[in-house]
Scaffold this motif. Structure first.
Motif, short mmCIF file in Angstrom:
data_model
loop_
_atom_site.label_atom_id
_atom_site.label_comp_id
_atom_site.label_asym_id
_atom_site.label_seq_id
_atom_site.Cartn_x
_atom_site.Cartn_y
_atom_site.Cartn_z
N ILE A 141 -110.20 39.87 53.38
CA ILE A 141 -108.98 40.58 53.01
C ILE A 141 -108.48 41.28 54.26
O ILE A 141 -109.24 42.02 54.90
CB ILE A 141 -109.29 41.63 51.92
CG1 ILE A 141 -109.70 40.95 50.63
CG2 ILE A 141 -108.09 42.53 51.69
CD1 ILE A 141 -108.59 40.21 49.94
N ASP A 142 -107.25 41.02 54.66
CA ASP A 142 -106.68 41.77 55.78
C ASP A 142 -105.19 41.94 55.56
O ASP A 142 -104.68 41.67 54.47
CB ASP A 142 -107.02 41.10 57.12
CG ASP A 142 -106.44 39.70 57.27
OD1 ASP A 142 -105.53 39.36 56.49
OD2 ASP A 142 -106.89 38.96 58.14
N HIS A 143 -104.48 42.33 56.62
CA HIS A 143 -103.05 42.61 56.47
C HIS A 143 -102.28 41.38 55.98
O HIS A 143 -101.25 41.50 55.35
CB HIS A 143 -102.47 43.09 57.81
CG HIS A 143 -102.63 42.07 58.90
ND1 HIS A 143 -103.80 41.94 59.63
CD2 HIS A 143 -101.80 41.09 59.34
CE1 HIS A 143 -103.65 40.95 60.49
NE2 HIS A 143 -102.46 40.42 60.33
N ALA A 144 -102.82 40.17 56.27
CA ALA A 144 -102.13 38.95 55.86
C ALA A 144 -102.34 38.66 54.38
O ALA A 144 -101.64 37.84 53.80
CB ALA A 144 -102.61 37.77 56.69
N GLY A 145 -103.32 39.30 53.79
CA GLY A 145 -103.60 39.06 52.38
C GLY A 145 -105.02 38.57 52.17
O GLY A 145 -105.95 39.00 52.84
N PHE B 17 -112.00 23.69 51.27
CA PHE B 17 -110.82 24.27 50.67
C PHE B 17 -110.47 25.52 51.45
O PHE B 17 -111.36 26.28 51.86
CB PHE B 17 -111.07 24.67 49.21
CG PHE B 17 -110.90 23.55 48.24
CD1 PHE B 17 -109.64 23.18 47.80
CD2 PHE B 17 -112.00 22.85 47.77
CE1 PHE B 17 -109.48 22.14 46.91
CE2 PHE B 17 -111.84 21.81 46.88
CZ PHE B 17 -110.57 21.45 46.44
N MET B 18 -109.18 25.70 51.66
CA MET B 18 -108.74 26.90 52.36
C MET B 18 -107.64 27.50 51.53
O MET B 18 -106.74 26.80 51.08
CB MET B 18 -108.17 26.48 53.71
CG MET B 18 -108.27 27.49 54.78
SD MET B 18 -109.86 27.36 55.60
CE MET B 18 -109.64 25.81 56.45
N ARG B 19 -107.71 28.81 51.31
CA ARG B 19 -106.64 29.43 50.55
C ARG B 19 -106.13 30.64 51.29
O ARG B 19 -106.91 31.49 51.71
CB ARG B 19 -107.14 29.84 49.16
CG ARG B 19 -105.99 30.28 48.26
CD ARG B 19 -106.47 30.47 46.84
NE ARG B 19 -106.68 31.88 46.56
CZ ARG B 19 -107.34 32.34 45.52
NH1 ARG B 19 -107.88 31.50 44.66
NH2 ARG B 19 -107.47 33.62 45.33
N LEU B 20 -104.83 30.71 51.47
CA LEU B 20 -104.22 31.92 52.01
C LEU B 20 -103.27 32.39 50.93
O LEU B 20 -102.27 31.72 50.63
CB LEU B 20 -103.47 31.63 53.31
CG LEU B 20 -102.59 32.77 53.83
CD1 LEU B 20 -103.41 34.03 54.09
CD2 LEU B 20 -101.87 32.37 55.10
N ASN C 230 -114.88 36.68 60.52
CA ASN C 230 -113.87 36.55 61.58
C ASN C 230 -112.70 35.69 61.14
O ASN C 230 -112.88 34.72 60.42
CB ASN C 230 -114.48 35.86 62.82
CG ASN C 230 -115.38 36.81 63.54
OD1 ASN C 230 -115.21 38.03 63.44
ND2 ASN C 230 -116.37 36.26 64.23
N ARG C 231 -111.53 36.05 61.66
CA ARG C 231 -110.34 35.29 61.30
C ARG C 231 -110.46 33.83 61.79
O ARG C 231 -109.98 32.91 61.15
CB ARG C 231 -109.10 35.95 61.91
CG ARG C 231 -107.91 35.80 61.02
CD ARG C 231 -106.83 36.83 61.29
NE ARG C 231 -106.00 37.01 60.09
CZ ARG C 231 -105.20 36.08 59.60
NH1 ARG C 231 -105.11 34.91 60.17
NH2 ARG C 231 -104.48 36.30 58.52
N GLU C 232 -111.17 33.65 62.91
CA GLU C 232 -111.32 32.30 63.49
C GLU C 232 -112.02 31.36 62.50
O GLU C 232 -111.85 30.16 62.54
CB GLU C 232 -112.12 32.33 64.79
CG GLU C 232 -111.42 33.03 65.95
CD GLU C 232 -111.32 34.53 65.76
OE1 GLU C 232 -112.37 35.18 65.57
OE2 GLU C 232 -110.19 35.08 65.76
#
Lengths: 319, 183
Positions: A63-67, A82-85, A194-196
């Motif tokens: 969870i970060d500023h991007a959601g 699977f990737m979810r944003l 990490n975001r990476e």
């Protein structure tokens, strides 16, 4: 001798810990568990098991500023991720030096299994504290959810006693025996991955965008009789390979148990139309023709639930 | 770089030199150790290397889980495995009493068969105990074999977006998406 002990332990398991447990507000607890899976950072290995299948995956949730970011990598079976944003879900399937990328409208991951709010579940399931036990090296509180009627199955949940993150879920069958299980075998809770980690990871492969198979469906199918607590959560149409017409997909849930209805024109099916009822483990499957359509219902519910929903389906005027 | 794979037994102590345990091959070395393919100084070196490296410990655990998965360990066993391990460890090995052994020899296969039948067979429909009884009885059994597997798999894949679980509970088929490059 030791074998008998093993059986004895198994039989006595449900009784353990039930006594002397300080009373907690289970409604509030369940809500916290539902929210923890969405609001916490975590990273761990999840093992899914049923009677003849085991699937291992790596789940990272940030969870970060991007959601909200979720990544699930299959560590067993055919490779896929699977990737979810937030609401955008993509499935990556590597093949040779290519990676297929398919957009999904929706995808639900363990441990985000409970509905938010979870309060309506109390009307459908009887909750009981099972006591503390260790799951993935975390002290966890276990709670059983026993169905109040014959239209759903029971569940056993364990959530971390500190963070309330759901660590283990057992789905019980009609005989209250474990039929499926999701469990973390190892998990870090609290530290943001990490975001990476959420980059596709297939940067060396040629991306091939597969068109989404889902598209909005007209609201002209209605179910006359739904078991208590069930409501429709989505209606889409699916484009299936080598099918000229789309298949309408309706999804009903009581918050935990989920039923899918698939409706397609009889004309595009072969001469041998499957009809009848089957079940395997918790999964039931019911197929029957309705006018010029074939209806296939499936889900982890008792057959009666599928029959009730599918048999009361009707087509209301075209719009 | 000297690499060791799980299927390449290390027969020679000398082969396990420092670079065999370097970062990239540590996982492979853990795997080899699990399969009993590391000996002597190589094993000692691995154990020393693992002490400060929690990743190697995680690998060790993950590989065991994967091993269990490949051996099709059932749902119940994870719940019980630790307790069973402790019970079995506490239990002395009894060699003499023939009778008990023969009883357990008889009971366990029967129990296992019953469990297998319960779990694996296309179940006699799970009939709930109420008025829904008749509706369920009225529905005829569906021959799964008659269903088009590709169609069913597509349905299950679509259902899985809303209800996580086995990719293909009705048959052994891989999760697949048709290859239709859009561009």
């Amino acid at each position: 001798m030791k074998l008998w002990l093993v059986w004895a332990v198994f039989v006595s398991l449900p009784a353990w810990g039930a006594a002397g447990e300080p009373s907690i507000n289970l409604d509030a607890w369940l809500n916290q568990v539902a929210q923890a899976a969405q609001h916490l950072n975590y990273d761990g290995i999840v093992v899914y098991q049923n009677s003849d299948d085991v699937e291992i995956s790596h789940i990272a949730h940030r969870i970060d500023h991007a959601g909200e970011l979720i990544r699930q990598d299959a560590l067993s079976g055919s490779p896929h991720s699977f990737m979810r944003l937030n609401e955008g879900v993509y499935c990556y399937i590597p093949e040779g030096n290519q990676v297929k990328i398919e957009r999904h409208q929706h995808h639900r991951f363990f441990p985000e299994i409970l509905p938010i709010p979870a309060t309506p579940l109390a009307a459908l399931y009887v909750m009981k504290v099972l006591g503390h036990s260790e799951v993935a090296e975390h002290d966890s509180i276990g709670v059983s959810l026993a169905p109040r009627d014959a239209y759903r199955y029971g569940y056993l949940l364990w959530a971390d006693s500190q963070s309330n993150l759901l660590l283990k879920l057992i789905k019980l069958d009609a005989h209250q025996q474990p039929a499926e299980q999701f469990a973390f075998t190892q998990v870090n809770i609290g530290a943001a991955p990490n975001r990476e980690q959420f980059q596709s990871g297939f940067a060396d492969k040629k991306p091939i965008i597969v068109p989404s198979r889902e598209s909005p469906a007209a609201d002209n199918w209605h179910v006359g009789a739904l078991p208590p607590g069930f409501h429709k959560i989505t209606q889409t149409q699916l484009a299936l390979p080598d099918k000229p017409q789309n298949v309408v997909h309706l999804v009903y849930t009581d918050g935990l148990a989920t039923v899918s209805l698939f409706i397609e024109p009889l004309a595009q099916l072969g001469a041998h139309l499957p009809r009848g009822l089957s079940s395997h483990g918790m999964m039931s499957l019911y197929a029957h023709p309705l006018g010029a359509y074939q209806v296939t219902a499936l889900g982890e519910v008792p057959p009666a639930t599928l029959i009730m929903i599918a048999d009361s389906l009707n087509l209301t005027g075209s719009k | 770089m000297h690499t060791i794979t799980a299927h390449q037994p290390m027969l020679n102590d000398e082969a396990a030199t420092g670079d065999a345990l370097a970062g990239k091959t540590l996982s492979a070395t853990v795997s080899a150790a699990m399969d009993g393919e590391l000996y002597g100084s190589a094993l000692n070196q691995l154990i020393r290397a693992c002490k400060p490296d929690s990743r190697a410990e995680d690998d060790w655990r993950s590989y065991h889980i994967i091993g269990d998965a490949l051996r099709q360990t059932s749902v119940r066993s994870t719940e019980l495995s630790e307790r069973i391990r402790l019970l079995v460890a506490d239990e002395p090995t009894v060699l003499a009493p023939q009778r008990k052994r023969s009883i357990s020899k008889f009971i366990m296969p029967v129990a296992a068969s019953v469990a297998a039948i319960c779990l694996v067979s296309w179940s006699a429909l799970n009939i709930p105990s109420s008025s829904t009884h008749t509706a369920v009885m009225a529905a005829m059994p569906l021959q799964i074999a008659k269903l088009d597997p590709a169609r069913l798999n597509n349905f299950i894949a679509a259902h899985r977006d809303f209800s996580p679980g086995a990719s293909s509970p009705f048959m052994d088929a891989d999760y697949q998406v048709p290859a239709r490059p859009a561009r």
